[in-house]
Design an enzyme around this catalytic site. Structure first.
Site, mmCIF file in Angstrom:
data_model
loop_
_atom_site.group_PDB
_atom_site.id
_atom_site.type_symbol
_atom_site.label_atom_id
_atom_site.label_comp_id
_atom_site.label_asym_id
_atom_site.label_seq_id
_atom_site.Cartn_x
_atom_site.Cartn_y
_atom_site.Cartn_z
ATOM 1 N N ASP A 1 18.884 33.150 14.965
ATOM 2 C CA ASP A 1 19.426 33.248 13.606
ATOM 3 C C ASP A 1 18.628 32.312 12.699
ATOM 4 O O ASP A 1 18.638 31.098 12.876
ATOM 5 C CB ASP A 1 20.902 32.842 13.619
ATOM 6 C CG ASP A 1 21.589 33.049 12.277
ATOM 7 O OD1 ASP A 1 20.889 33.303 11.283
ATOM 8 O OD2 ASP A 1 22.823 32.939 12.232
ATOM 9 N N GLU B 1 17.004 37.334 13.302
ATOM 10 C CA GLU B 1 18.069 37.668 12.352
ATOM 11 C C GLU B 1 17.901 36.942 11.018
ATOM 12 O O GLU B 1 17.613 35.743 10.985
ATOM 13 C CB GLU B 1 19.420 37.290 12.972
ATOM 14 C CG GLU B 1 20.608 37.523 12.062
ATOM 15 C CD GLU B 1 21.919 37.252 12.762
ATOM 16 O OE1 GLU B 1 22.829 36.676 12.126
ATOM 17 O OE2 GLU B 1 22.045 37.604 13.952
ATOM 18 N N GLU C 1 24.103 39.977 6.726
ATOM 19 C CA GLU C 1 25.241 39.055 6.643
ATOM 20 C C GLU C 1 25.564 38.700 5.193
ATOM 21 O O GLU C 1 26.729 38.582 4.824
ATOM 22 C CB GLU C 1 24.927 37.793 7.433
ATOM 23 C CG GLU C 1 25.930 36.677 7.298
ATOM 24 C CD GLU C 1 25.513 35.430 8.054
ATOM 25 O OE1 GLU C 1 25.992 34.342 7.698
ATOM 26 O OE2 GLU C 1 24.723 35.540 9.014
ATOM 27 N N ASP D 1 29.348 41.182 6.773
ATOM 28 C CA ASP D 1 30.559 40.393 6.992
ATOM 29 C C ASP D 1 31.692 41.091 6.255
ATOM 30 O O ASP D 1 31.630 41.280 5.039
ATOM 31 C CB ASP D 1 30.372 38.967 6.467
ATOM 32 C CG ASP D 1 31.523 38.053 6.856
ATOM 33 O OD1 ASP D 1 32.668 38.355 6.444
ATOM 34 O OD2 ASP D 1 31.286 37.056 7.546
ATOM 35 N N HIS E 1 29.042 40.544 11.115
ATOM 36 C CA HIS E 1 28.954 39.100 11.233
ATOM 37 C C HIS E 1 30.356 38.522 11.459
ATOM 38 O O HIS E 1 31.258 38.697 10.642
ATOM 39 C CB HIS E 1 28.369 38.509 9.947
ATOM 40 C CG HIS E 1 28.440 37.021 9.863
ATOM 41 N ND1 HIS E 1 29.309 36.371 9.010
ATOM 42 C CD2 HIS E 1 27.782 36.057 10.538
ATOM 43 C CE1 HIS E 1 29.156 35.068 9.151
ATOM 44 N NE2 HIS E 1 28.236 34.846 10.061
ATOM 45 N N GLU F 1 30.195 40.207 17.512
ATOM 46 C CA GLU F 1 29.775 38.806 17.519
ATOM 47 C C GLU F 1 30.990 37.896 17.644
ATOM 48 O O GLU F 1 32.035 38.148 17.057
ATOM 49 C CB GLU F 1 29.027 38.461 16.227
ATOM 50 C CG GLU F 1 28.616 37.003 16.133
ATOM 51 C CD GLU F 1 27.894 36.642 14.846
ATOM 52 O OE1 GLU F 1 27.138 35.652 14.855
ATOM 53 O OE2 GLU F 1 28.082 37.354 13.838
#
Length: 395
Positions: free
Chosen positions: A214, A241, A269, A292, A319, A339
């Site tokens: 990430d 990511e 995200e 998200d 996310h 996740e």
């Protein structure tokens, strides 16, 4: 069947954990020396809280029906988002049937378009939308996943995000995503340290465990290409990511062309609404999108984003977002796993993501969660009465 209409809307705020998972006390892995766009400035490099990542706090939206049933949801946004909910968005809910979520979303979005479209305003809309779905599920006596057509699998499988993918493997997760620690401003030495860290973790988890990285919007295309190529060739990194700015669609398209065949580029995200994700799809920016649900427009909008992704043969792996994501993921064929954010301070144990704010928040066991754990009405969680919340703008 007619449902009880909406009587009131309340926006509350809280500090310390909850939906604002960056709002942690000292020593937490999530506030360690992690690469960010602000890491170009040495004074903001050691801690993400130093540049204000946790200033907003948690937003809690409560929607109460005339019969007293209350739906709620949590996201980020704090006091500014609470003002938007109480003084702008509430007018589109009072006196309405909770089943009118499509019309309500449309009115919230287009009424705020001149000052919204992304970021804080969409966070507020997302919180309202999720609270509306929670209320609808409670009024109908059904879990949200049932309202979406039902689960397409019996259990969810998870990868873990945290500082210790090796511990995530021991805890039964299918993969581990680690944060990037050094950005371009730290030069070749920083790049070498990044690669050494990936190599060390690969040696701990073995060759078959998913290992991901990430980058939290911290890189440029050139650096991301070099990092991804070496990490793939030398250590079998599964994906890179959110490597660059979420507004740089052209850069993402170039990065995806540049990385080795088989390396996955993921992002989304910090993207919002179907229009933002349409850019990612049509410009071939990524292989997996990671909206998200508390930031992209809520569940009503995520359903549209997911359908668009399916039409472009892209996977949707939201996310974090705990139960709000779980009810969605279990109903989508193009969301094959989920996740889990490791919110334990040293990522050594599985703890509820939104602790201490939520009660009855399910967590995976050995990296899996039975769908039966999600069978309570609405999203199946409650607010912890021991957590202090403030209503700054009573309407």
């Amino acid at each position: 069947m007619a449902l009880s209409k909406i009587r009131s809307v309340r926006a509350l705020v809280g500090r310390g954990g909850g939906a604002d998972y960056h709002d942690q006390s000292g020593g937490h892995w999530i506030d360690d020396h992690i690469a960010t766009p602000m890491a170009r400035y040495p004074e903001y490099r050691e801690s993400r809280q130093s540049f204000g990542i946790n200033v907003l706090g948690t937003l809690v939206v409560e929607i109460e029906a005339e019969d007293g049933t209350t739906g709620f949801a949590v996201t980020t946004g704090g006091v500014p988002a609470a003002y938007i909910v109480e003084h702008h968005l509430a007018r589109f809910l009072i006196g309405r049937d909770p089943a009118e979520f499509e019309k309500i979303w449309d009115q919230m979005y287009f009424s705020t378009q001149y000052y919204g479209r992304k970021g804080l305003v969409i966070n507020a809309i997302s919180g309202v939308d999720l609270a509306l779905w929670d209320l609808l599920g409670k009024l109908r006596g059904e879990p949200v996943h049932a309202l979406l057509g039902g689960a397409v699998r019996d259990e969810l499988q998870f990868y873990a995000t945290g500082a210790r993918p090796d511990l995530a493997k021991e805890l039964g997760f299918v993969g581990g995503k680690m944060p990037l620690h050094h950005g371009p401003a730290e030069g070749e030495e920083g790049l070498a340290r990044n690669l050494a860290g990936i190599g060390e973790m690969r040696s701990r988890v073995g060759k078959d465990f998913w290992l991901m990285l990430d980058c939290w919007m911290s890189l440029d295309v050139s650096y991301a290409t070099r990092l991804a190529t070496r990490a793939w060739n030398e250590f079998g990194l599964k994906w890179i990511e959110e490597a660059i700015s979420p507004d740089d669609y052209w850069g993402y398209a170039e990065l995806r062309r540049n990385v080795p065949r088989g390396m996955l580029v993921t992002t989304g995200e910090h993207e919002a609404t179907r229009w933002g994700f349409r850019m990612l799809f049509e410009m071939e920016c990524c292989d997996i999108i990671q909206p998200d649900i508390g930031w992209c427009g809520g569940l009503t909008e995520l359903l549209k984003i997911s359908a668009l992704a399916d039409a472009h043969s892209k996977l949707v792996v939201p996310h974090g977002s705990s139960v709000y994501s779980y009810h969605f993921v279990c109903t989508r064929h193009n969301s094959p796993f989920a996740e889990f954010l490791m919110m334990h301070p040293d990522a050594s144990a599985v703890v509820p993501m939104f602790h201490p704010l939520l009660q009855n928040e399910p967590v995976p066991e050995q990296g899996r969660l039975r769908i039966s754990a999600l069978d309570k009405p609405g999203f199946g969680v409650e607010l912890n009465p021991d957590v202090a919340l403030d209503r700054p703008f009573p309407n």
